[in-house]
Scaffold this motif. Structure first.
Motif, short mmCIF file in Angstrom:
data_model
loop_
_atom_site.label_atom_id
_atom_site.label_comp_id
_atom_site.label_asym_id
_atom_site.label_seq_id
_atom_site.Cartn_x
_atom_site.Cartn_y
_atom_site.Cartn_z
N ASP A 58 -5.58 -6.78 5.54
CA ASP A 58 -6.01 -6.48 6.91
C ASP A 58 -5.11 -7.19 7.93
O ASP A 58 -4.71 -6.61 8.95
CB ASP A 58 -7.47 -6.88 7.13
CG ASP A 58 -8.45 -5.97 6.42
OD1 ASP A 58 -8.04 -4.88 5.94
OD2 ASP A 58 -9.64 -6.33 6.33
N ILE A 59 -4.78 -8.44 7.64
CA ILE A 59 -3.86 -9.19 8.52
C ILE A 59 -2.50 -8.51 8.54
O ILE A 59 -1.90 -8.33 9.60
CB ILE A 59 -3.75 -10.66 8.04
CG1 ILE A 59 -5.05 -11.41 8.30
CG2 ILE A 59 -2.56 -11.36 8.72
CD1 ILE A 59 -5.14 -12.76 7.58
N LEU A 60 -2.01 -8.13 7.37
CA LEU A 60 -0.71 -7.46 7.28
C LEU A 60 -0.72 -6.13 8.01
O LEU A 60 0.29 -5.74 8.62
CB LEU A 60 -0.31 -7.26 5.82
CG LEU A 60 0.15 -8.50 5.07
CD1 LEU A 60 0.32 -8.19 3.59
CD2 LEU A 60 1.45 -9.05 5.66
N GLN A 61 -1.83 -5.41 7.96
CA GLN A 61 -1.90 -4.11 8.64
C GLN A 61 -1.69 -4.26 10.14
O GLN A 61 -0.97 -3.49 10.76
CB GLN A 61 -3.23 -3.42 8.36
CG GLN A 61 -3.33 -2.04 8.98
CD GLN A 61 -2.26 -1.08 8.49
OE1 GLN A 61 -2.17 -0.80 7.31
NE2 GLN A 61 -1.43 -0.59 9.40
N VAL A 62 -2.28 -5.28 10.73
CA VAL A 62 -2.08 -5.51 12.17
C VAL A 62 -0.63 -5.89 12.45
O VAL A 62 -0.04 -5.47 13.44
CB VAL A 62 -3.07 -6.56 12.71
CG1 VAL A 62 -2.83 -6.83 14.20
CG2 VAL A 62 -4.51 -6.11 12.49
N ILE A 73 7.06 -13.63 3.23
CA ILE A 73 7.49 -12.43 3.97
C ILE A 73 7.31 -12.64 5.46
O ILE A 73 8.20 -12.34 6.27
CB ILE A 73 6.70 -11.19 3.48
CG1 ILE A 73 7.15 -10.80 2.07
CG2 ILE A 73 6.86 -10.02 4.45
CD1 ILE A 73 6.25 -9.79 1.38
N LEU A 74 6.15 -13.16 5.84
CA LEU A 74 5.87 -13.37 7.27
C LEU A 74 6.81 -14.40 7.88
O LEU A 74 7.24 -14.26 9.04
CB LEU A 74 4.41 -13.78 7.46
CG LEU A 74 3.38 -12.72 7.07
CD1 LEU A 74 1.97 -13.29 7.13
CD2 LEU A 74 3.49 -11.49 7.96
N VAL A 75 7.16 -15.43 7.13
CA VAL A 75 8.12 -16.43 7.61
C VAL A 75 9.48 -15.78 7.82
O VAL A 75 10.14 -15.99 8.85
CB VAL A 75 8.21 -17.63 6.63
CG1 VAL A 75 9.42 -18.51 6.95
CG2 VAL A 75 6.93 -18.45 6.69
N GLU A 76 9.91 -14.98 6.86
CA GLU A 76 11.21 -14.28 6.97
C GLU A 76 11.26 -13.41 8.23
O GLU A 76 12.23 -13.45 8.99
CB GLU A 76 11.45 -13.42 5.74
CG GLU A 76 12.69 -12.56 5.82
CD GLU A 76 12.80 -11.57 4.67
OE1 GLU A 76 13.54 -10.59 4.83
OE2 GLU A 76 12.17 -11.77 3.61
N ALA A 94 9.13 -3.61 8.87
CA ALA A 94 7.92 -2.80 8.78
C ALA A 94 7.77 -2.26 7.35
O ALA A 94 6.67 -2.27 6.78
CB ALA A 94 7.95 -1.66 9.79
N ASP A 95 8.87 -1.82 6.78
CA ASP A 95 8.85 -1.31 5.41
C ASP A 95 8.45 -2.42 4.43
O ASP A 95 7.65 -2.21 3.51
CB ASP A 95 10.22 -0.73 5.06
CG ASP A 95 10.19 0.15 3.83
OD1 ASP A 95 9.28 1.00 3.71
OD2 ASP A 95 11.07 -0.02 2.98
N LEU A 96 9.00 -3.60 4.62
CA LEU A 96 8.68 -4.74 3.77
C LEU A 96 7.18 -5.07 3.83
O LEU A 96 6.53 -5.28 2.80
CB LEU A 96 9.52 -5.96 4.21
CG LEU A 96 9.38 -7.25 3.43
CD1 LEU A 96 9.86 -7.08 1.99
CD2 LEU A 96 10.17 -8.35 4.13
N VAL A 97 6.63 -5.11 5.03
CA VAL A 97 5.21 -5.40 5.20
C VAL A 97 4.35 -4.29 4.60
O VAL A 97 3.37 -4.56 3.89
CB VAL A 97 4.88 -5.65 6.69
CG1 VAL A 97 3.37 -5.70 6.94
CG2 VAL A 97 5.54 -6.94 7.17
N ALA A 98 4.72 -3.04 4.85
CA ALA A 98 3.96 -1.91 4.29
C ALA A 98 3.98 -1.94 2.76
O ALA A 98 2.95 -1.69 2.11
CB ALA A 98 4.52 -0.59 4.80
N GLU A 99 5.12 -2.26 2.19
CA GLU A 99 5.20 -2.33 0.73
C GLU A 99 4.39 -3.49 0.17
O GLU A 99 3.82 -3.38 -0.92
CB GLU A 99 6.67 -2.40 0.30
CG GLU A 99 7.37 -1.07 0.50
CD GLU A 99 8.86 -1.09 0.27
OE1 GLU A 99 9.43 -2.19 0.09
OE2 GLU A 99 9.46 -0.01 0.28
#
Length: 172
Positions: A23-27, A141-144, A69-74
């Motif tokens: 859910d956090i990643l979706q936002v 991922i979020l740090v990157e 965006a692709d990285l987060v979606a994956e």
């Protein structure tokens, strides 16, 4: 946020943590998709003496934001949730105001984009704090992504920074 979960998540993670993190990643995915569109809008609408330098500076940012965006979606999909990337999902899932500048000077766009980056970076930093203990891979991922966002904001701020180090934003 995410309402379409698979019967699995990543090994070693419980479903409650997985759902909270996706859910956090979706936002954050909404933020990156919105940022991509905002950068493209500024790319098309920037005018003035520094047009070409700003226009060309935004191109690599656009490409990198799309890749993030692709990285987060994956990552969302890897954790067993269904990433949402439709325009309607972005609009209903976002918590920020729309970009305020249409055709505008390079400095007006840079100032507005710097403000956009500030909001996105702050939210990414909060997401890092919320995900780190439960899922270090998502945290990584979020740090990157945050590191790259901060670099791009620095590029923009170089246009509106005075020699004494203070910011001198412009609005139109």
């Amino acid at each position: 946020m995410t309402d379409n979960y698979a019967d699995y998540t990543t090994p070693g993670m419980d479903f409650e943590d997985s759902h909270r993190i996706t859910d956090i990643l979706q936002v954050r995915l909404h933020a990156l998709n919105d940022l991509h569109l905002t950068l493209k809008h500024a790319h098309w609408n920037v005018v003035g003496p520094e047009f070409i330098s700003v226009h060309e500076m935004l191109d690599p940012q656009l490409g990198e934001v799309r890749a993030w965006a692709d990285l987060v979606a994956e990552r969302i999909a890897t954790m067993g949730a269904s990433p949402k990337g439709t325009p309607g999902a972005i609009v209903t899932g976002r918590t920020w105001e729309d970009y305020p500048v249409n055709r505008g000077s390079t400095l007006a766009h840079i100032s507005a984009l710097s403000d956009v980056y500030t909001g996105v970076i702050e939210d990414f930093r909060n997401a890092i704090a919320e995900t780190g203990k439960a899922d270090p891979m998502t945290e990584d991922i979020l740090v990157e992504v945050t590191r790259g966002l901060e670099l791009f904001q620095w590029f923009l701020r170089s246009f509106i920074t005075k020699s004494d180090g203070t910011l001198s934003p412009v609005s139109e």
